[in-house]
Design a protein around this motif. Structure first.
Motif, PDB file in Angstrom:
ATOM      1  N   THR A   8       0.971  -1.173   0.006  1.00 36.86           N
ATOM      2  CA  THR A   8      -0.040  -0.001  -0.020  1.00 36.86           C
ATOM      3  C   THR A   8       0.734   1.285   0.047  1.00 36.86           C
ATOM      4  O   THR A   8       0.756   2.306  -0.720  1.00 36.86           O
ATOM      5  CB  THR A   8      -0.937   0.123   1.262  1.00 36.86           C
ATOM      6  N   PHE A   9       1.979   1.304   0.677  1.00 36.74           N
ATOM      7  CA  PHE A   9       2.743   2.296   0.835  1.00 36.74           C
ATOM      8  C   PHE A   9       3.478   2.596  -0.577  1.00 36.74           C
ATOM      9  O   PHE A   9       3.577   3.847  -0.833  1.00 36.74           O
ATOM     10  CB  PHE A   9       3.922   2.078   1.829  1.00 36.74           C
ATOM     11  N   ALA A  10       4.027   1.480  -1.165  1.00 33.91           N
ATOM     12  CA  ALA A  10       4.364   1.648  -2.501  1.00 33.91           C
ATOM     13  C   ALA A  10       3.608   2.169  -3.553  1.00 33.91           C
ATOM     14  O   ALA A  10       3.781   2.987  -4.402  1.00 33.91           O
ATOM     15  CB  ALA A  10       5.264   0.445  -2.675  1.00 33.91           C
ATOM     16  N   GLY A  11       2.284   1.557  -3.401  1.00 31.90           N
ATOM     17  CA  GLY A  11       1.269   2.050  -4.357  1.00 31.90           C
ATOM     18  C   GLY A  11       0.790   3.330  -4.527  1.00 31.90           C
ATOM     19  O   GLY A  11       0.759   3.833  -5.439  1.00 31.90           O
ATOM     20  N   ILE A  12       0.834   3.891  -3.127  1.00 27.68           N
ATOM     21  CA  ILE A  12       0.466   5.128  -2.937  1.00 27.68           C
ATOM     22  C   ILE A  12       1.513   6.192  -3.548  1.00 27.68           C
ATOM     23  O   ILE A  12       1.442   7.251  -4.335  1.00 27.68           O
ATOM     24  CB  ILE A  12       0.181   5.566  -1.672  1.00 27.68           C
ATOM     25  N   GLY A  13       2.743   5.791  -3.241  1.00 26.64           N
ATOM     26  CA  GLY A  13       3.921   6.537  -4.107  1.00 26.64           C
ATOM     27  C   GLY A  13       3.961   6.466  -5.430  1.00 26.64           C
ATOM     28  O   GLY A  13       3.860   7.535  -6.176  1.00 26.64           O
ATOM     29  N   VAL A  14       3.689   5.335  -6.058  1.00 30.66           N
ATOM     30  CA  VAL A  14       3.760   5.424  -7.575  1.00 30.66           C
ATOM     31  C   VAL A  14       2.367   6.071  -8.000  1.00 30.66           C
ATOM     32  O   VAL A  14       2.557   6.778  -9.085  1.00 30.66           O
ATOM     33  CB  VAL A  14       3.408   3.765  -7.993  1.00 30.66           C
ATOM     34  N   GLY A  15       1.229   5.766  -7.574  1.00 24.66           N
ATOM     35  CA  GLY A  15      -0.087   6.593  -7.529  1.00 24.66           C
ATOM     36  C   GLY A  15       0.269   8.134  -7.644  1.00 24.66           C
ATOM     37  O   GLY A  15      -0.565   8.883  -8.374  1.00 24.66           O
ATOM     38  N   SER A  16       0.949   8.632  -6.653  1.00 24.72           N
ATOM     39  CA  SER A  16       0.963   9.922  -6.482  1.00 24.72           C
ATOM     40  C   SER A  16       1.819  10.687  -7.883  1.00 24.72           C
ATOM     41  O   SER A  16       1.430  11.721  -8.029  1.00 24.72           O
ATOM     42  CB  SER A  16       1.934  10.312  -5.432  1.00 24.72           C
ATOM     43  N   ILE A  17       2.780   9.933  -8.222  1.00 24.94           N
ATOM     44  CA  ILE A  17       3.280  10.563  -9.580  1.00 24.94           C
ATOM     45  C   ILE A  17       2.228  10.321 -10.651  1.00 24.94           C
ATOM     46  O   ILE A  17       2.117  11.402 -11.631  1.00 24.94           O
ATOM     47  CB  ILE A  17       4.535   9.491  -9.892  1.00 24.94           C
ATOM     48  N   TYR A  18       1.498   9.391 -10.918  1.00 20.30           N
ATOM     49  CA  TYR A  18       0.372   9.466 -11.993  1.00 20.30           C
ATOM     50  C   TYR A  18      -0.479  10.354 -11.761  1.00 20.30           C
ATOM     51  O   TYR A  18      -0.979  11.140 -12.625  1.00 20.30           O
ATOM     52  CB  TYR A  18      -0.411   8.148 -11.789  1.00 20.30           C
ATOM     53  N   ALA A  19      -0.994  10.787 -10.241  1.00 19.00           N
ATOM     54  CA  ALA A  19      -2.069  11.940  -9.960  1.00 19.00           C
ATOM     55  C   ALA A  19      -1.360  13.143 -10.726  1.00 19.00           C
ATOM     56  O   ALA A  19      -2.195  14.257 -10.889  1.00 19.00           O
ATOM     57  CB  ALA A  19      -2.331  11.706  -8.618  1.00 19.00           C
ATOM     58  N   LEU A  20      -0.029  13.603 -10.019  1.00 21.78           N
ATOM     59  CA  LEU A  20       0.210  14.711 -10.383  1.00 21.78           C
ATOM     60  C   LEU A  20       0.425  15.240 -11.960  1.00 21.78           C
ATOM     61  O   LEU A  20      -0.025  16.209 -12.541  1.00 21.78           O
ATOM     62  CB  LEU A  20       1.893  14.962 -10.177  1.00 21.78           C
ATOM     63  N   VAL A  21       0.668  13.928 -12.900  1.00 25.47           N
ATOM     64  CA  VAL A  21       0.739  13.979 -14.265  1.00 25.47           C
ATOM     65  C   VAL A  21      -0.700  14.324 -14.762  1.00 25.47           C
ATOM     66  O   VAL A  21      -1.074  15.080 -15.438  1.00 25.47           O
ATOM     67  CB  VAL A  21       1.407  13.104 -14.810  1.00 25.47           C
ATOM     68  N   ALA A  22      -1.585  13.683 -13.930  1.00 25.16           N
ATOM     69  CA  ALA A  22      -3.267  13.574 -14.510  1.00 25.16           C
ATOM     70  C   ALA A  22      -3.796  14.960 -14.227  1.00 25.16           C
ATOM     71  O   ALA A  22      -4.410  15.536 -15.018  1.00 25.16           O
ATOM     72  CB  ALA A  22      -3.775  12.388 -13.784  1.00 25.16           C
ATOM     73  N   LEU A  23      -3.255  15.551 -13.069  1.00 26.70           N
ATOM     74  CA  LEU A  23      -3.764  16.789 -12.839  1.00 26.70           C
ATOM     75  C   LEU A  23      -3.222  17.768 -13.794  1.00 26.70           C
ATOM     76  O   LEU A  23      -4.293  18.752 -14.113  1.00 26.70           O
ATOM     77  CB  LEU A  23      -3.025  17.098 -11.337  1.00 26.70           C
ATOM     78  N   GLY A  24      -2.194  17.765 -14.117  1.00 19.10           N
ATOM     79  CA  GLY A  24      -1.831  18.810 -15.225  1.00 19.10           C
ATOM     80  C   GLY A  24      -2.660  18.497 -16.466  1.00 19.10           C
ATOM     81  O   GLY A  24      -2.947  19.464 -17.184  1.00 19.10           O
ATOM     82  N   LEU A  25      -2.633  17.262 -16.948  1.00 17.00           N
ATOM     83  CA  LEU A  25      -3.404  16.915 -18.001  1.00 17.00           C
ATOM     84  C   LEU A  25      -4.884  17.491 -17.907  1.00 17.00           C
ATOM     85  O   LEU A  25      -5.426  17.969 -18.933  1.00 17.00           O
ATOM     86  CB  LEU A  25      -3.732  15.399 -18.262  1.00 17.00           C
ATOM     87  N   VAL A  26      -5.513  17.367 -16.763  1.00 17.84           N
ATOM     88  CA  VAL A  26      -6.835  17.745 -16.690  1.00 17.84           C
ATOM     89  C   VAL A  26      -6.971  19.321 -16.699  1.00 17.84           C
ATOM     90  O   VAL A  26      -7.910  19.864 -17.110  1.00 17.84           O
ATOM     91  CB  VAL A  26      -7.495  17.374 -15.185  1.00 17.84           C
ATOM     92  N   LEU A  27      -5.874  20.023 -16.132  1.00 16.35           N
ATOM     93  CA  LEU A  27      -6.008  21.508 -16.189  1.00 16.35           C
ATOM     94  C   LEU A  27      -5.941  22.159 -17.294  1.00 16.35           C
ATOM     95  O   LEU A  27      -6.545  23.018 -17.736  1.00 16.35           O
ATOM     96  CB  LEU A  27      -4.963  21.907 -15.344  1.00 16.35           C
ATOM     97  N   ILE A  28      -5.006  21.558 -18.302  1.00  8.08           N
ATOM     98  CA  ILE A  28      -4.982  21.987 -19.650  1.00  8.08           C
ATOM     99  C   ILE A  28      -6.265  21.505 -20.405  1.00  8.08           C
ATOM    100  O   ILE A  28      -6.728  22.451 -21.287  1.00  8.08           O
ATOM    101  CB  ILE A  28      -3.691  21.250 -20.100  1.00  8.08           C
ATOM    102  N   TYR A  29      -6.793  20.595 -20.244  1.00 15.99           N
ATOM    103  CA  TYR A  29      -8.092  20.203 -20.927  1.00 15.99           C
ATOM    104  C   TYR A  29      -9.244  20.991 -20.528  1.00 15.99           C
ATOM    105  O   TYR A  29      -9.811  21.516 -21.391  1.00 15.99           O
ATOM    106  CB  TYR A  29      -8.435  18.756 -20.451  1.00 15.99           C
TER     107      TYR A  29
END
Length: 291
Positions: A8-29
């Motif tokens: 769970t600790f490792a998954g949240i760490g990896v998912g946080s990277i995806y979330a940051l990039v997804a956040l930028g994608l959503v903002l531009i969209y």
């Protein structure tokens, strides 16, 4: 239970990277109504500037990070002026193709400048980590989770508590109406691209010490981020965050209990299931159309 907590600790760490990039994608969209297919090159560019400053120039780590962030501000502004702005009055398709072409161009420029060889960056923190019970807490993952959580909180405060944040929200919701209200739409879109580039650059800086830097490192991250936005509800900021962390957990647990070689495929299995059963995503709105 210890294994579950570790994953769970490792998954949240990896998912946080995806979330940051997804956040930028959503903002531009939301600001331009266009999906940025070069979103994965933002973390790659952030990591590349860090590699050049840290390994090639031999600068201190903290200075290399600052220069990388400054470089992402310039890159985000240049991306807006060179890729989006000339086509801003066209339909979404030419802009979409333009972002795809920009991605290919950026990768080939870095390939010509730096070469195809990968680079391994040292960890951000000098200590090895520590143990809580039988769960080992890697310092790099602690930094990733902490920085991601801090950015989410700061973004909430910025968008909800400041006048500039409210102007950005108004621009993302309706550019024409925002312009009629006196909001400088062009400037707001520029800030959106710069902020999105910064988010991507930070994601690249955080993940570079875990994986080897390469010109294609952002491709897989961008695909997972795109899947996260669809799962969370395309265009929804909450969905981007939850979708990214959720995909990180699914990928980590899938690799541990099912198959490591197929871990990248689990995200797309979940994406396919959402498209079949809940196409609007977790926070998306259903849109009814008359026949």
């Amino acid at each position: 239970m210890d294994i579950i907590l570790q994953l769970t600790f490792a998954g949240i760490g990896v998912g946080s990277i995806y979330a940051l990039v997804a956040l930028g994608l959503v903002l531009i969209y939301r600001a331009t109504n266009v999906v940025n297919f070069a979103q994965g090159d933002f973390p790659m560019m952030g990591a590349f500037i860090l590699v050049v400053c840290l390994l090639s120039a031999g600068l201190p780590y903290w200075l290399s990070i600052l220069l990388s962030l400054a470089g992402m501000v310039v890159f985000g502004a240049a991306f807006n002026l060179g890729v989006y702005y000339p086509l801003r009055n066209r339909s979404y398709l030419p802009v979409l193709i333009s972002t795809l072409g920009a991605s290919i161009l950026v990768q080939n420029i870095i390939l010509a400048f730096y070469g195809p060889q990968p680079a391994n960056l040292p960890a951000l923190l000098p200590f090895r980590g520590f143990q809580i019970g039988s769960v080992f807490l890697d310092p790099q993952y602690i930094v990733i989770i902490g920085v991601s959580a801090l950015l989410v909180v700061l973004q909430y405060l910025f968008f909800e508590k400041t006048l500039l944040g409210k102007k950005l929200q108004a621009t993302s919701q309706d550019k024409e109406m925002a312009g009629l209200l006196g909001i400088p739409v062009k400037r707001m879109i520029m800030l959106t691209f710069v902020y999105s580039a910064l988010l991507g650059g930070i994601a690249g800086i955080l993940v570079a010490p875990i994986i080897y830097f390469s010109i294609t490192m952002g491709n897989a991250i961008a695909l997972k981020a795109f899947a996260a936005t669809i799962i969370g509800g395309f265009g929804d900021i909450r969905g981007a965050i939850i979708g990214g962390i959720g995909l990180g957990l699914i990928e980590t647990f899938g690799a541990a209990y099912i198959s490591v070689p197929y871990k990248d495929g689990f995200a797309f299995v979940v994406l396919f299931a959402f498209l079949m059963l809940l196409p609007q995503g977790i926070f998306g709105e259903k849109i009814a159309e008359k026949a």
